[in-house]
Enzyme design. Sequence first.
Site, PDB file in Angstrom:
ATOM      1  N   GLU A  89      32.539  49.329  41.767  1.00  0.00           N
ATOM      2  CA  GLU A  89      33.614  49.302  42.755  1.00  0.00           C
ATOM      3  C   GLU A  89      34.892  49.883  42.162  1.00  0.00           C
ATOM      4  OE1 GLU A  89      32.577  45.768  45.796  1.00  0.00           O
ATOM      5  OE2 GLU A  89      33.359  45.021  43.906  1.00  0.00           O
ATOM      6  N   GLU A 157      34.033  45.995  30.480  1.00  0.00           N
ATOM      7  CA  GLU A 157      34.965  45.839  29.371  1.00  0.00           C
ATOM      8  C   GLU A 157      35.122  47.211  28.699  1.00  0.00           C
ATOM      9  OE1 GLU A 157      37.183  43.854  27.892  1.00  0.00           O
ATOM     10  OE2 GLU A 157      37.272  45.450  26.414  1.00  0.00           O
ATOM     11  N   LEU A 212      44.512  37.350  28.205  1.00  0.00           N
ATOM     12  CA  LEU A 212      44.691  36.239  27.267  1.00  0.00           C
ATOM     13  C   LEU A 212      44.201  34.930  27.886  1.00  0.00           C
ATOM     14  CD1 LEU A 212      45.869  35.768  24.435  1.00  0.00           C
ATOM     15  CD2 LEU A 212      48.017  35.133  25.522  1.00  0.00           C
ATOM     16  N   HIS A 213      44.850  34.513  28.946  1.00  0.00           N
ATOM     17  CA  HIS A 213      44.397  33.405  29.796  1.00  0.00           C
ATOM     18  C   HIS A 213      44.388  32.015  29.175  1.00  0.00           C
ATOM     19  CE1 HIS A 213      43.458  36.774  32.212  1.00  0.00           C
ATOM     20  NE2 HIS A 213      42.207  36.930  31.896  1.00  0.00           N
ATOM     21  N   ASN A 287      42.332  34.383  41.746  1.00  0.00           N
ATOM     22  CA  ASN A 287      41.626  34.689  42.993  1.00  0.00           C
ATOM     23  C   ASN A 287      40.342  33.885  43.016  1.00  0.00           C
ATOM     24  OD1 ASN A 287      43.488  36.761  43.838  1.00  0.00           O
ATOM     25  ND2 ASN A 287      42.682  37.944  42.111  1.00  0.00           N
ATOM     26  N   CYS A 330      41.483  41.131  41.382  1.00  0.00           N
ATOM     27  CA  CYS A 330      41.012  40.973  40.009  1.00  0.00           C
ATOM     28  C   CYS A 330      39.936  39.912  39.939  1.00  0.00           C
ATOM     29  CB  CYS A 330      42.142  40.519  39.107  1.00  0.00           C
ATOM     30  SG  CYS A 330      43.568  41.561  39.175  1.00  0.00           S
TER      31      CYS A 330
HETATM   32  N1  SAH Z   1      37.216  43.394  30.751  1.00  0.00           N
HETATM   33  C1  SAH Z   1      38.589  43.805  30.819  1.00  0.00           C
HETATM   34  C2  SAH Z   1      38.887  44.568  32.064  1.00  0.00           C
HETATM   35  C3  SAH Z   1      38.807  43.758  33.344  1.00  0.00           C
HETATM   36  S1  SAH Z   1      40.409  43.568  33.884  1.00  0.00           S
HETATM   37  C4  SAH Z   1      39.469  42.601  30.603  1.00  0.00           C
HETATM   38  O1  SAH Z   1      38.960  41.506  30.476  1.00  0.00           O
HETATM   39  O2  SAH Z   1      40.671  42.756  30.486  1.00  0.00           O
HETATM   40  C5  SAH Z   1      40.308  42.382  35.076  1.00  0.00           C
HETATM   41  C6  SAH Z   1      41.381  41.328  34.910  1.00  0.00           C
HETATM   42  O3  SAH Z   1      41.212  40.355  35.942  1.00  0.00           O
HETATM   43  C7  SAH Z   1      41.226  40.584  33.605  1.00  0.00           C
HETATM   44  O4  SAH Z   1      42.472  40.210  33.111  1.00  0.00           O
HETATM   45  C8  SAH Z   1      40.448  39.374  34.065  1.00  0.00           C
HETATM   46  O5  SAH Z   1      40.518  38.340  33.163  1.00  0.00           O
HETATM   47  C9  SAH Z   1      41.118  39.057  35.376  1.00  0.00           C
HETATM   48  N2  SAH Z   1      40.334  38.202  36.259  1.00  0.00           N
HETATM   49  C10 SAH Z   1      39.027  37.957  36.216  1.00  0.00           C
HETATM   50  N3  SAH Z   1      38.665  37.122  37.211  1.00  0.00           N
HETATM   51  C11 SAH Z   1      39.787  36.865  37.904  1.00  0.00           C
HETATM   52  C12 SAH Z   1      40.057  36.103  39.068  1.00  0.00           C
HETATM   53  N4  SAH Z   1      39.094  35.479  39.726  1.00  0.00           N
HETATM   54  N5  SAH Z   1      41.324  36.056  39.511  1.00  0.00           N
HETATM   55  C13 SAH Z   1      42.304  36.734  38.887  1.00  0.00           C
HETATM   56  N6  SAH Z   1      42.107  37.495  37.804  1.00  0.00           N
HETATM   57  C14 SAH Z   1      40.857  37.547  37.310  1.00  0.00           C
END
Ligand code: SAH
Length: 341
Positions: A89, A157, A212-213, A287, A330
Amino acid sequence: MENIYSITFSRLVDYFLKMGEKKYRAIQLFDWLYVKRVTSFDSITNIKKEIISQLKKDFYFDKIEIINQEEDIDVKKYLLKLSDGETIEAVLMNHDYGNSLCISSEVGCNMACSFCESGRIKKIRNVTSGEMVLELMTIEKAINERISHVVIMGIGEPFDNYNNFCDFISIVNYQKGINLGSRHITVSTCGIVPKIYEFSEFPYQVNLAISLHASNNELRSKLMPINKVYPLEELIKAIKNYISKTNRRVTFEYIMLKGVNDKIENAIELSNLLKEINCYVNLIPYNETNHLQYKRSSKEDILKFYDILKKNNINVTIRREFGSKINAACGQLKTVKENLA
Ligand code: SAH
């Protein structure tokens, strides 16, 4: 045979030099591919027949197809079929500064972050550099407008598909071609530390974002298995090295998960973790997905978190939301053919 859209300008120059031709052949070919945008060798008129027939032996024009499209305010999500039938997508966002496209870098993803929809299907294969270029060109053609910004934040990734995404950047950045400014390109990684070191030597000034999260290892390892391989201390060290080598500010993405990582103590911990780092923190309202255990933090909690970071002199923004209604946001993108139904 290689996809013609996968070859970088410098490799194409070598190809022509080896053939006994001049460098300008590569300039001509890039012009046909990326300015005139022909889709067959037969449409090329200023390159001799013998060269064209050699090109035909070595390269083919790959294609990707838009097989579904959904829209919401200022956002469109595209389901794309690659030439071997796999699907990915891409998401187009309409900003006041231009069109920004979020592209996928892998079919599926092996990172298995516990909150993310894209990792539900294990990685099937890399998306090649040429296919990433085609994600961009196919959508530009569909909307008949230029895309000014690209974020490599879709499925996959990118640092697990390192050479392909680096080649992609080099191809789209080439000035007499697509000419997408490197500062208009952002790549996001979950934190594959050795590749962050390698990336600090990458000769294009693109933006780096880090997912980071979490503010400590215990929490991060629960959310993101990659943290067990490369814990926070190592990640932060690699980022400091990246900043000192490139002089570029990095962005930290921090999704706000209700009751999980959004408490006051997390905000304090995060401020301490990031103090003295030249960075931005982007707080992302979660989300909601089929990972039902996670809920979005309340607005109030997000604002409290934001205030604590601000007070601690951390640059912080709350991400504007796009496309959550059409599952284009995201973490909601999927590599599944059923989403055609
Ligand atoms: N693999 C890479 C690229 C993906 S980016 C990475 O991890 O950075 C997608 C972004 O959306 C990442 O920061 C991911 O952690 C975030 N993400 C994943 N699931 C999500 C969700 N349900 N709601 C909001 N952000 C989310």
